[in-house]
Design a protein around this motif. Structure first.
Motif, PDB file in Angstrom:
ATOM      1  N   HIS A 130       0.814  -1.212   0.000  1.00  0.00           N
ATOM      2  CA  HIS A 130       0.000   0.000   0.000  1.00  0.00           C
ATOM      3  C   HIS A 130       0.852   1.269   0.000  1.00  0.00           C
ATOM      4  N   ASP A 131       2.158   1.123  -0.012  1.00  0.00           N
ATOM      5  CA  ASP A 131       3.104   2.226  -0.196  1.00  0.00           C
ATOM      6  C   ASP A 131       3.758   2.023  -1.559  1.00  0.00           C
ATOM      7  N   ASP A 172       1.297   7.275  -7.880  1.00  0.00           N
ATOM      8  CA  ASP A 172       1.626   7.931  -6.609  1.00  0.00           C
ATOM      9  C   ASP A 172       1.421   9.442  -6.720  1.00  0.00           C
ATOM     10  N   PHE A 196      -4.326  -0.545   6.374  1.00  0.00           N
ATOM     11  CA  PHE A 196      -3.995   0.569   5.484  1.00  0.00           C
ATOM     12  C   PHE A 196      -2.964   1.535   6.067  1.00  0.00           C
ATOM     13  N   TYR A 198       0.272   1.785   5.815  1.00  0.00           N
ATOM     14  CA  TYR A 198       1.269   2.296   4.869  1.00  0.00           C
ATOM     15  C   TYR A 198       0.668   3.365   3.958  1.00  0.00           C
ATOM     16  N   PHE A 199      -0.548   3.134   3.498  1.00  0.00           N
ATOM     17  CA  PHE A 199      -1.225   4.098   2.625  1.00  0.00           C
ATOM     18  C   PHE A 199      -1.494   5.397   3.376  1.00  0.00           C
ATOM     19  N   ARG A 202       1.731   7.414   4.022  1.00  0.00           N
ATOM     20  CA  ARG A 202       2.330   7.972   2.812  1.00  0.00           C
ATOM     21  C   ARG A 202       1.607   9.231   2.348  1.00  0.00           C
ATOM     22  N   TYR A 203       0.295   9.252   2.514  1.00  0.00           N
ATOM     23  CA  TYR A 203      -0.490  10.353   1.966  1.00  0.00           C
ATOM     24  C   TYR A 203      -1.050  11.303   3.023  1.00  0.00           C
ATOM     25  N   LEU A 286      -4.292   0.986  -5.914  1.00  0.00           N
ATOM     26  CA  LEU A 286      -3.969   2.164  -5.124  1.00  0.00           C
ATOM     27  C   LEU A 286      -4.827   3.356  -5.550  1.00  0.00           C
ATOM     28  N   ASN A 289      -8.609   2.803  -4.493  1.00  0.00           N
ATOM     29  CA  ASN A 289      -8.813   3.104  -3.080  1.00  0.00           C
ATOM     30  C   ASN A 289      -8.767   4.597  -2.821  1.00  0.00           C
ATOM     31  N   ALA A 290      -7.795   5.277  -3.427  1.00  0.00           N
ATOM     32  CA  ALA A 290      -7.632   6.714  -3.195  1.00  0.00           C
ATOM     33  C   ALA A 290      -8.871   7.483  -3.643  1.00  0.00           C
TER      34      ALA A 290
END
Length: 298
Positions: A130-131, A172, A196, A198-199, A202-203, A286, A289-290
């Protein structure tokens, strides 16, 4: 008679190729490679570019946490020249499966060198894909493993790996732009289970809590934990609960109803999506999901 002998020889050769006999884990379609999870399978397809015969043990919608290897799994492993695994406690059942399949196999750990996070229990979180940077490192490891197993196609694997890392970088960048459209005060997330991390890190999203207080989908929340999470959702002004496609969101839906927040129950955590879903690649997952998270929190 000579033509019959040739035909018989061809039939025998095809039979041997179909069962992996005597070929060192390869056939006319390339070396035989087994990937444990959908994420590893998708990354391997990108790197291999059709040069290997790939089997993915887990199917879309399945979780590696509770996977039970069967006879077909052992057959696939036994026929393979190379097995690709996640590790970090996610697919440790593979070791027993290899032993049951008849001995040693070349196994590559595709998460070698990724940056891991610690869970509340002190163990490493296995959901590293997830990264996007971790996913790119997984690509590098897959390239190295395939190149070592099939040297004649090494240059192709390297070129394909570089091309896919560019796609990950583009995804990304797009995700970062999407997250910027969420008001800072609204960047608070409650998930169905703690997959989640890592996701979110990261964001720049804030993890408030999880319905299932574990990175394992097998755990279950107590009544006290549910009540505490409901209080936290109200206190923090959380807008939505995010549940994944692989786990029954019944409890998450009840909490959402009781607290008056939205429930988004089709994210991808432990698995990628079905072919054609747009989430059947790591970059596609990714982005999928975003977009759902941004739409719910804006």
């Amino acid at each position: 008679m000579k033509s019959l002998a040739v035909a018989a020889a061809v039939i025998v050769a095809m039979a041997l190729a179909s069962c992996g006999g005597g070929d060192g884990g390869s056939d006319a379609l390339g070396i035989r490679v087994v990937a444990t999870t959908t994420q590893i399978g998708a990354l391997t397809r990108e790197v291999a570019g059709g040069k290997v015969r790939l089997s993915v043990l887990l199917k879309a919608g399945a979780s590696a946490h509770d996977f039970e290897p069967g006879p077909d799994t052992l057959k696939e492993i036994n026929a393979a020249r190379l097995v690709l695994k996640n590790g970090i406690g996610l697919d440790d059942w593979l070791d027993k499966s290899i032993k049951s399949a008849g001995g040693s196999k070349t196994v590559a750990l595709v998460t070698e060198g990724v940056k891991t996070q610690k869970r509340d229990d002190g163990e490493e979180d296995p959901h590293v894909w997830h990264d996007a940077d971790n996913a790119a490192r997984m690509v590098d490891n897959i390239v190295a493993a395939l190149a070592a197993a099939d040297p004649p196609n090494a240059a192709t694997f390297r070129a394909n790996g570089d091309a896919y890392k560019q796609k990950l970088a583009a995804a990304d960048k797009e995700i970062r732009a999407l997250i910027e459209t969420i008001p800072v005060a609204s960047r608070k997330v409650v998930t169905n289970h703690d997959a989640f991390g890592y996701f979110l890190d990261r964001y720049g999203l804030t993890f408030v809590g999880a319905v299932i207080p574990s990175t394992s989908s097998e755990a279950q929340p107590s009544a006290k934990e549910i009540a505490a999470l409901q209080d936290l959702i109200r206190r923090e002004g959380v807008k939505a609960i995010f549940a994944e496609d692989e786990i029954d969101p019944k409890v998450a839906r009840e909490i959402a109803k009781d607290t008056g927040v939205k429930i988004i129950d089709d994210l991808y955590a432990d698995s990628l999506g079905e072919p054609g879903s747009g989430a059947d690649t790591v970059d596609g997952m990714l982005l999928s999901n975003a977009r759902k998270i941004v739409e719910a929190l804006k």
